[in-house]
Enzyme design. Structure first.
Site, PDB file in Angstrom:
ATOM      1  N   ALA A  53     -13.471 -11.893   6.349  1.00 19.03           N
ATOM      2  CA  ALA A  53     -13.445 -10.491   5.929  1.00 19.03           C
ATOM      3  C   ALA A  53     -13.104 -10.474   4.448  1.00 19.03           C
ATOM      4  O   ALA A  53     -12.495 -11.415   3.931  1.00 19.03           O
ATOM      5  CB  ALA A  53     -12.406  -9.717   6.727  1.00 19.03           C
ATOM      6  N   GLN A  61     -13.564   1.411  -2.133  1.00 18.18           N
ATOM      7  CA  GLN A  61     -13.517  -0.005  -1.773  1.00 18.18           C
ATOM      8  C   GLN A  61     -14.746  -0.358  -0.961  1.00 18.18           C
ATOM      9  O   GLN A  61     -15.421   0.516  -0.413  1.00 18.18           O
ATOM     10  CB  GLN A  61     -12.281  -0.298  -0.908  1.00 18.18           C
ATOM     11  CG  GLN A  61     -11.022  -0.504  -1.700  1.00 18.18           C
ATOM     12  CD  GLN A  61      -9.887  -1.068  -0.842  1.00 18.18           C
ATOM     13  OE1 GLN A  61      -9.945  -1.036   0.385  1.00 18.18           O
ATOM     14  NE2 GLN A  61      -8.862  -1.570  -1.505  1.00 18.18           N
ATOM     15  N   HIS A  97      -6.935   1.570   2.434  1.00 18.74           N
ATOM     16  CA  HIS A  97      -7.981   0.566   2.212  1.00 18.74           C
ATOM     17  C   HIS A  97      -9.070   0.750   3.278  1.00 18.74           C
ATOM     18  O   HIS A  97      -8.894   1.543   4.214  1.00 18.74           O
ATOM     19  CB  HIS A  97      -7.409  -0.872   2.234  1.00 18.74           C
ATOM     20  CG  HIS A  97      -6.542  -1.195   3.416  1.00 18.74           C
ATOM     21  ND1 HIS A  97      -5.972  -2.421   3.609  1.00 18.74           N
ATOM     22  CD2 HIS A  97      -6.140  -0.451   4.484  1.00 18.74           C
ATOM     23  CE1 HIS A  97      -5.271  -2.424   4.731  1.00 18.74           C
ATOM     24  NE2 HIS A  97      -5.362  -1.242   5.264  1.00 18.74           N
ATOM     25  N   VAL A 149      -5.438 -11.680   7.511  1.00 22.83           N
ATOM     26  CA  VAL A 149      -6.277 -12.887   7.414  1.00 22.83           C
ATOM     27  C   VAL A 149      -5.412 -14.146   7.407  1.00 22.83           C
ATOM     28  O   VAL A 149      -4.250 -14.118   6.988  1.00 22.83           O
ATOM     29  CB  VAL A 149      -7.156 -12.880   6.126  1.00 22.83           C
ATOM     30  CG1 VAL A 149      -8.364 -12.001   6.308  1.00 22.83           C
ATOM     31  CG2 VAL A 149      -6.354 -12.468   4.909  1.00 22.83           C
ATOM     32  N   TRP A 205       0.841  -1.205   0.000  1.00 21.26           N
ATOM     33  CA  TRP A 205       0.000   0.000   0.000  1.00 21.26           C
ATOM     34  C   TRP A 205       0.872   1.250   0.000  1.00 21.26           C
ATOM     35  O   TRP A 205       1.406   1.648   1.045  1.00 21.26           O
ATOM     36  CB  TRP A 205      -0.912  -0.004   1.237  1.00 21.26           C
ATOM     37  CG  TRP A 205      -1.893  -1.133   1.201  1.00 21.26           C
ATOM     38  CD1 TRP A 205      -3.079  -1.143   0.537  1.00 21.26           C
ATOM     39  CD2 TRP A 205      -1.782  -2.402   1.851  1.00 21.26           C
ATOM     40  NE1 TRP A 205      -3.711  -2.338   0.715  1.00 21.26           N
ATOM     41  CE2 TRP A 205      -2.949  -3.137   1.525  1.00 21.26           C
ATOM     42  CE3 TRP A 205      -0.827  -3.006   2.664  1.00 21.26           C
ATOM     43  CZ2 TRP A 205      -3.173  -4.429   1.976  1.00 21.26           C
ATOM     44  CZ3 TRP A 205      -1.064  -4.297   3.117  1.00 21.26           C
ATOM     45  CH2 TRP A 205      -2.222  -4.996   2.768  1.00 21.26           C
ATOM     46  N   ARG A 265      -4.249   5.898  -2.719  1.00 21.28           N
ATOM     47  CA  ARG A 265      -2.958   5.209  -2.897  1.00 21.28           C
ATOM     48  C   ARG A 265      -2.020   6.110  -3.680  1.00 21.28           C
ATOM     49  O   ARG A 265      -2.414   6.683  -4.706  1.00 21.28           O
ATOM     50  CB  ARG A 265      -3.152   3.907  -3.677  1.00 21.28           C
ATOM     51  CG  ARG A 265      -4.092   2.962  -2.981  1.00 21.28           C
ATOM     52  CD  ARG A 265      -3.480   1.646  -2.669  1.00 21.28           C
ATOM     53  NE  ARG A 265      -4.440   0.867  -1.901  1.00 21.28           N
ATOM     54  CZ  ARG A 265      -4.777  -0.379  -2.165  1.00 21.28           C
ATOM     55  NH1 ARG A 265      -4.192  -1.010  -3.164  1.00 21.28           N
ATOM     56  NH2 ARG A 265      -5.640  -1.006  -1.414  1.00 21.28           N
TER      57      ARG A 265
HETATM   58  C1  YSA Z   1      -8.246  -8.383   1.785  1.00 25.35           C
HETATM   59  C2  YSA Z   1      -8.562  -9.317   2.762  1.00 25.35           C
HETATM   60  C3  YSA Z   1      -9.495  -8.952   3.722  1.00 25.35           C
HETATM   61  O1  YSA Z   1      -9.770  -9.843   4.722  1.00 25.35           O
HETATM   62  C4  YSA Z   1     -10.122  -7.741   3.700  1.00 25.35           C
HETATM   63  C5  YSA Z   1      -9.804  -6.816   2.713  1.00 25.35           C
HETATM   64  C6  YSA Z   1      -8.858  -7.142   1.766  1.00 25.35           C
HETATM   65  C7  YSA Z   1      -8.492  -6.138   0.732  1.00 25.35           C
HETATM   66  C8  YSA Z   1      -7.276  -5.339   1.139  1.00 25.35           C
HETATM   67  N1  YSA Z   1      -7.571  -4.431   2.223  1.00 25.35           N
HETATM   68  C9  YSA Z   1      -6.785  -4.560  -0.026  1.00 25.35           C
HETATM   69  O2  YSA Z   1      -6.808  -3.348  -0.039  1.00 25.35           O
HETATM   70  N2  YSA Z   1      -6.382  -5.307  -1.050  1.00 25.35           N
HETATM   71  S1  YSA Z   1      -5.901  -4.713  -2.461  1.00 25.35           S
HETATM   72  O3  YSA Z   1      -4.807  -3.831  -2.274  1.00 25.35           O
HETATM   73  O4  YSA Z   1      -5.651  -5.821  -3.350  1.00 25.35           O
HETATM   74  O5  YSA Z   1      -7.124  -3.897  -3.000  1.00 25.35           O
HETATM   75  C10 YSA Z   1      -8.414  -4.464  -3.057  1.00 25.35           C
HETATM   76  C11 YSA Z   1      -9.108  -4.087  -4.348  1.00 25.35           C
HETATM   77  O6  YSA Z   1      -9.085  -2.682  -4.509  1.00 25.35           O
HETATM   78  C12 YSA Z   1      -8.421  -4.614  -5.586  1.00 25.35           C
HETATM   79  O7  YSA Z   1      -8.811  -5.947  -5.834  1.00 25.35           O
HETATM   80  C13 YSA Z   1      -8.925  -3.680  -6.626  1.00 25.35           C
HETATM   81  O8  YSA Z   1     -10.243  -4.048  -7.031  1.00 25.35           O
HETATM   82  C14 YSA Z   1      -9.022  -2.388  -5.881  1.00 25.35           C
HETATM   83  N3  YSA Z   1      -7.876  -1.515  -6.154  1.00 25.35           N
HETATM   84  C15 YSA Z   1      -6.618  -1.637  -5.654  1.00 25.35           C
HETATM   85  N4  YSA Z   1      -5.850  -0.621  -6.078  1.00 25.35           N
HETATM   86  C16 YSA Z   1      -6.612   0.141  -6.877  1.00 25.35           C
HETATM   87  C17 YSA Z   1      -7.910  -0.430  -6.927  1.00 25.35           C
HETATM   88  N5  YSA Z   1      -8.897   0.109  -7.643  1.00 25.35           N
HETATM   89  C18 YSA Z   1      -8.621   1.236  -8.310  1.00 25.35           C
HETATM   90  N6  YSA Z   1      -7.427   1.861  -8.320  1.00 25.35           N
HETATM   91  C19 YSA Z   1      -6.409   1.344  -7.613  1.00 25.35           C
HETATM   92  N7  YSA Z   1      -5.246   1.982  -7.596  1.00 25.35           N
END
Ligand code: YSA
Length: 346
Positions: A314, A217, A177, A260, A155, A203
């Site tokens: 989650a 999100q 997030h 998780v 992140w 981000r």
């Molecule tokens: C994972 C497990 C859990 O138990 C709960 C939550 C999570 C998600 C975690 N907090 C997270 O942020 N994962 S992530 O970095 O992969 O982002 C989740 C989703 O946000 C991605 O699958 C994507 O759909 C979206 N995302 C990520 N970066 C983005 C974005 N959408 C738009 N622009 C970006 N820069």
């Protein structure tokens, strides 16, 4: 005398036939003006013998009066005609349907967020919220991502300057997030519960067709005595089926998130091709949609809950990405450009 009568007849015709105020004015000038035809005749009177001059003079004056009267009448009627014409042109037909004014509408991301909230609501999920400016503790530490943890690189973060330079103050950031809402909610509520937490996240990364520096999100959390990943899969399948209006398949792939254990990446069958394979799903039939897993015992602990008593799943997904699939939008940046031609389509 003869020519005066001829002139009178000619002038009468010209006045009566004048089709516009301008034509009438021209006729008046031609006959009654300073060098008009009747005025010319009046000027020649002085050369006539006395008796002729008198009768002719009387006739000519009468003719002038008559023509002036006719011209005044014609002016009035032309003005009336012009006015009526104007009224006819400007007439308002109150029986015609009114013009449609675009009153503005909801942003596509608002529409889909409301749809998502409604669907999860129908499965008993409440909506929770958290702050966009978050502390380092909730965004990272409480989620089992301490300062030196390599997972922080997942992140890229916008940090907020500490203006007072107070070394004891919590470091602030724009939440990367919605997962910190999990911790905040567990701290304040006794299980069992099921919630979703939609919200804006930030981000510090380069933008492209599928990445923005700020996007939305949706976090999900369900905690109880025996909540399992099987429950999660069913919830996800029901949710996607309702959102896309057709049966959707879901599969979990093992993955890693510090908060998780076990963790999973969630794929759904491709909406574009129905799972047969196309360019959207890179010919796999599957599209990645969320991160998920069973809440890590350390997260329960940092939120003050005994992990021996409670367990739960989650998940978190990008609302923008889901909206892109639902509305077939090729570039995430379109949501944030405020182009009215784009927004009016929703
Ligand atoms: C994972 C497990 C859990 O138990 C709960 C939550 C999570 C998600 C975690 N907090 C997270 O942020 N994962 S992530 O970095 O992969 O982002 C989740 C989703 O946000 C991605 O699958 C994507 O759909 C979206 N995302 C990520 N970066 C983005 C974005 N959408 C738009 N622009 C970006 N820069």
């Amino acid at each position: 005398m003869h020519s005066l009568e001829d002139l009178r007849a000619e002038a009468e015709r010209a006045i009566k036939q004048a089709g516009s105020l301008k034509a009438l004015r021209d006729a008046e000038v031609a006959y009654l003006g300073r060098s008009g035809k009747l005025t010319q005749i009046l000027k020649t009177l002085k050369d006539l013998p006395e008796d002729k001059r008198r009768t002719m003079g009387a006739e000519a004056n009468e003719t002038r009066k008559l023509l002036e009267l006719l011209a005044a009448e014609r002016t009035a009627s032309l003005k009336r005609e012009e006015y009526e014409q104007k009224l006819k042109l400007e007439r308002i037909d109150i029986t015609r349907p009114g013009k449609r004014y675009h009153k503005g509408g909801l942003h596509p991301l608002t529409i889909i967020r409301r749809d998502i909230e409604r669907i999860f609501g129908s499965m008993g999920f409440a909506v929770a919220e958290g702050p966009e400016v978050e502390t380092e503790f909730y965004n990272f530490d409480a989620l089992n991502i301490p300062a030196d943890h390599p997972a922080r690189d997942m992140w890229d973060t916008f940090w907020i300057k500490n203006p007072k330079r107070d070394p004891k103050a919590q470091r602030l950031l724009l939440r990367t997030h919605t997962s910190p809402v999990q911790v905040r909610y567990i701290q304040k509520h006794a299980p069992p519960f099921r919630i979703i937490a939609p919200g804006r996240v930030f981000r510090y990364e380069a933008t492209d067709a599928s990445h923005e520096i700020q996007f939305y999100q949706l976090e999900g959390l369900m905690v109880g005595r025996d909540i399992s990943l099987a429950n999660f899969k069913q919830v996800m399948q029901t949710f996607l089926g309702k959102l896309f209006g057709k049966e959707m398949k879901v599969r979990l792939r093992p993955s890693y998130f510090p908060f998780v254990e076990p963790g999973a990446e969630v794929d759904m069958s491709c909406v574009q091709c129905g799972g047969h394979g196309c360019s959207v799903c890179k010919h796999t039939g599957w599209v990645e949609i969320a991160g998920a897993g069973m809440v890590h015992p350390k997260v329960f602990q940092s939120a003050g809950l005994n992990p021996k008593d409670w367990q739960g799943f989650a998940f978190g997904f990008g609302i923008d990405r889901v909206a892109m699939m639902k509305y077939k939008i090729p570039d995430i940046r379109m949501f944030y450009q405020n182009d009215i031609r784009f927004l009016r389509q929703f």
